[in-house]
Design an enzyme around this catalytic site. Structure first.
Site: not given
Ligand code: PLP
Ligand code: COI
Length: 359
Positions: A199
Site C-alpha cells: 500500500k
Molecule cells: N486493493 C487496493 C488497491 C486497495 O487500495 C484496497 C484498500 O485498502 C484494497 C484492495 C482492499 O484492502 P483492505 O480490504 O485491506 O482495505
Molecule cells: C481503503 O479502502 O482503505 C483504501 O485505502 C482505498 C481507497 C480507495 C480509499
C-alpha cells in the site's frame, strides 16, 4: 516494543455544535478530527517522540525524500461505534503486519506492530466524539514518509509516522447501490517483482490516469488486468474483486501482484465458514464477459475497507459493455456485506477474534 505517547490535547478543538454539523454530511475523507498521532525515526534514536497532538500542518524541507522519490506507505482501517456506546477496531493487527511488510518492501524503517496499534488506539480514544453513529465509521489513515533531507536515490535514514482520522459514510455516492467498472486495457497497475502488494502512494499515483479514464466513461472505478498477458483480472484502483457463480462458489484473483486486502481475507473466511467454496484463481476478462452473458456468473463485487462490499452492476471497456445480474445488487454480495458489518459493529458474534475493543 512499546512507546509512551505524550498526550497534548488540542487547545482549540472544534466546538460540539460545529462537530455535530460536520457529522451530518459525511461523504468520504473530507472532514477530519481534532488530533493526530506522530512519531519520528532516525538511525541514532530509532522510533521516538511519540505524541498525540493537535492536527496541524507538517513543516517539511523541500528536499525531503518523500517529495521526490515517493518513499511512502499507508494503511486504512476503521473504528466502529457499537450500540452500547463502545468502540471496535476491525483486525488492526492485520493492518499493522501489512504496514510492516510494506515498509520492508519500500526499504523503510519497520514500525513495531504494537506501536502502530497503540497510536491508533490513542487517537481513537481522544477523538471518540468524532465517531459517527449509524452506518458511519471513523476511517483511520496511518502513513509513513521518508523525511531525510537528501537528493541522492537511496533509502532515507529518517521517517515520520502519523495517523489521522476522518469520520466517513459510504465511499461511493450511491452507498451500497451497484457500481460501474471500467476495464483498463491500456494501463496496468503492477508487475511481478514490483510493489503491487504494497500500500504505497506510488501505486495510486500510477493508477490515477486509468481512474480518470474510468470516470470519463461514467464509471466509478477502474479494474486492472495483469501486466504480462493483459487478460487476467487483478483488482480495482482501491479494492479487491470477487465473482459469484451459479453453483454457489466464489472466486477471487490470487495474491501476488495485488494488495492482500483484509476485507478480501475476511470474506474468504466468512464464506468458507458457511460452507461456500472459494477459489483463489486466475480469471480472464473474456471469460468474465462470457460467463455474465451465459448466466454462469451470478454476481461480482468489490471489497475493501473504504468500499466495504459493493456490488458491481455494469462493466465497460473499449471492447463493449456488459451487465451483471441485470445491473442489480445480488443476494450473495449483500448477505456477505451484512455478515461482515454486523461483526464490525459488534452486532454479531466474532468467531475469528477480529474485533479489538478500544472503548
Ligand atoms: N486493493 C487496493 C488497491 C486497495 O487500495 C484496497 C484498500 O485498502 C484494497 C484492495 C482492499 O484492502 P483492505 O480490504 O485491506 O482495505
Ligand atoms: C481503503 O479502502 O482503505 C483504501 O485505502 C482505498 C481507497 C480507495 C480509499
Amino acid at each position: 516494543m512499546s512507546l509512551k505517547f505524550e498526550i497534548q490535547p488540542a487547545a482549540n478543538p472544534v466546538s460540539e455544535q460545529e462537530r455535530a454539523a460536520r457529522l451530518m454530511d459525511l461523504g468520504f475523507g473530507q472532514i477530519f478530527t481534532d488530533h493526530m498521532a506522530v512519531l519520528h525515526y532516525d538511525l541514532a534514536k530509532g522510533w521516538h517522540g511519540a505524541r498525540i497532538e493537535s492536527r496541524a500542518n507538517f513543516s517539511l524541507d523541500p528536499a525531503v525524500a518523500v517529495l521526490h522519490y515517493a518513499q511512502e506507505v499507508f494503511e486504512g482501517l476503521k473504528a466502529y461505534r457499537r450500540d452500547d456506546g463502545g468502540v471496535n477496531l476491525f483486525r488492526p493487527d492485520a493492518n499493522a503486519r501489512r504496514f510492516r511488510d510494506g515498509a520492508e518492501r519500500m526499504a523503510m524503517a519497520p514500525l513495531p506492530e504494537p506501536v502502530f496499534i497503540e497510536a491508533i488506539e490513542q487517537l481513537v480514544r481522544i477523538d471518540r466524539a468524532w465517531i459517527p453513529g449509524g452506518e458511519g465509521s471513523l476511517y483511520l489513515r496511518p502513513f509513513m514518509i521518508a523525511s531525510e533531507i537528501f537528493l541522492g536515490v537511496k533509502p532515507s535514514a529518517e521517517y515520520i509516522f502519523a495517523v489521522i482520522a476522518s469520520p466517513v459514510g459510504s465511499y461511493f455516492k450511491g452507498g451500497p447501490a451497484p457500481v460501474s467498472i471500467w476495464v483498463s486495457e491500456h494501463y496496468t497497475r503492477a508487475a511481478v517483482g514490483g510493489t503491487g502488494a504494497v500500500k504505497c502512494g506510488g501505486n495510486y499515483a500510477a493508477s490515477l490516469r486509468a481512474q480518470a479514464e474510468a470516470m470519463d466513461h461514467g464509471c466509478d472505478q477502474v479494474v486492472f488486468l495483469d501486466a504480462v498477458e493483459r487478460r487476467y483480472i487483478e483488482e480495482l484502483g482501491g479494492m479487491n474483486i470477487f465473482f459469484v457463480f451459479d453453483d454457489g462458489s466464489l472466486a477471487t484473483p490470487p495474491l501476488g501482484t495485488i494488495l492482500p486486502g483484509i476485507t478480501r481475507d475476511s470474506i474468504i473466511a466468512l464464506a468458507r465458514d458457511s460452507g461456500t467454496r472459494v477459489r483463489e484463481e486466475l480469471y480472464t476478462v473474456e471469460q468474465w464477459r462470457a460467463d455474465a452473458a451465459s448466466g454462469k456468473l451470478k454476481e461480482a463485487f468489490a471489497c475493501g475497507t473504504a468500499a466495504v462490499i459493493s456490488p458491481i452492476g455494469k462493466v465497460r471497456s473499449a471492447s463493449g459493455d456488459f451487465l451483471i445480474n441485470g445491473g442489480a445488487a445480488g443476494p450473495v454480495a449483500m448477505g456477505l456485506r451484512k455478515k461482515l458489518v454486523d461483526i464490525q459493529y459488534g452486532r454479531a458474534p466474532d468467531p475469528h477474534d477480529w474485533i479489538r475493543k478500544v472503548l
